[in-house]
Design a protein around this motif. Structure first.
Motif: not given
Length: 170
Positions: A148-170
Motif C-alpha cells: 500500500l504505497l503513496a506519493r505526493g506532498d498532500d498524502v495524508p498520514a492519518v488513520a482512515g478507510m479508503l473508498g470510492p468517491v460517491v456522488t449523489a444520484p441525479t
C-alpha cells in the motif's frame, strides 16, 4: 512505434479483454476494485498504449477518498491497474504508461496525493512511491500492508478507510 492515447478512445471490450489476459478473469474480486467502486476512471490520466494500432497496455487512474478517523475526507488518485499484454511485459511499456500518467497528473495538478497497491521495490525505485504515510489506512478487503504505497506532498498520514468517491444520484 508505440503511441499513447487517451483510454477513452479505446473500445471498452478490448480494455476488459486485456485486463483479463494480464490479471485473470477473477480480478474483480480484488480489494483495489472495492476501493475505487463504480466510479469512472479519470479521463485525463487514464491512457492506452498501442503498437501499430494494436492495444498492448493500459493504465487507469481513479478518484478515491480516504475517510479519516479525524472526520475529514481526503481526496486521492488511485493508480492502477497498469496492464500490459503478457508477451510484452518485459518491454518497458508499463513503466512508460506510468511515466505518462504521472506527467498528466502533474499537468492537471492532481499529483499531490497519489496511491496504488503494488510492488514497493519497483514503484519506489522508479516512481518514488512508499508506505511512509499509509500505515493507518484501512481497505475494504485484504491487502499486503507493504504494498500500500503513496506519493505526493498532500498524502495524508492519518488513520482512515479508503473508498470510492460517491456522488449523489441525479
Amino acid at each position: 512505434m508505440i503511441a499513447f492515447v487517451p483510454l477513452s478512445t479505446v473500445d471498452g471490450a478490448a480494455v476488459e479483454a486485456l485486463l483479463d489476459r494480464a490479471f485473470g478473469s477473477d480480478r474483480h474480486a480484488r480489494t483495489a476494485y472495492k476501493v475505487r467502486g463504480d466510479a469512472a476512471p479519470l479521463a485525463g490520466l487514464s491512457l492506452a498504449a498501442r503498437d501499430d494500432d494494436v492495444l498492448i497496455g493500459t493504465v487507469q487512474c481513479w478518484p478515491i477518498h480516504l475517510h479519516g478517523d479525524d472526520g475529514r475526507r481526503y481526496d486521492l488518485v488511485m493508480i492502477g491497474p497498469v496492464a500490459v499484454e503478457p508477451e510484452r511485459q518485459r518491454d518497458g511499456i508499463g513503466r512508460q504508461l506510468m511515466m505518462q500518467a504521472l506527467a498528466a497528473a502533474k499537468v492537471e495538478g492532481s499529483d499531490g496525493a497519489l496511491m496504488l497497491i503494488g510492488d514497493p521495490e519497483y514503484y519506489g525505485r522508479f516512481f518514488g512511491f512508499d508506505a511512509t504515510h499509509t500505515g493507518g489506512w484501512r481497505l475494504p478487503g485484504p491487502v499486503e500492508r507493504h504494498r500500500l504505497l503513496a506519493r505526493g506532498d498532500d498524502v495524508p498520514a492519518v488513520a482512515g478507510m479508503l473508498g470510492p468517491v460517491v456522488t449523489a444520484p441525479t
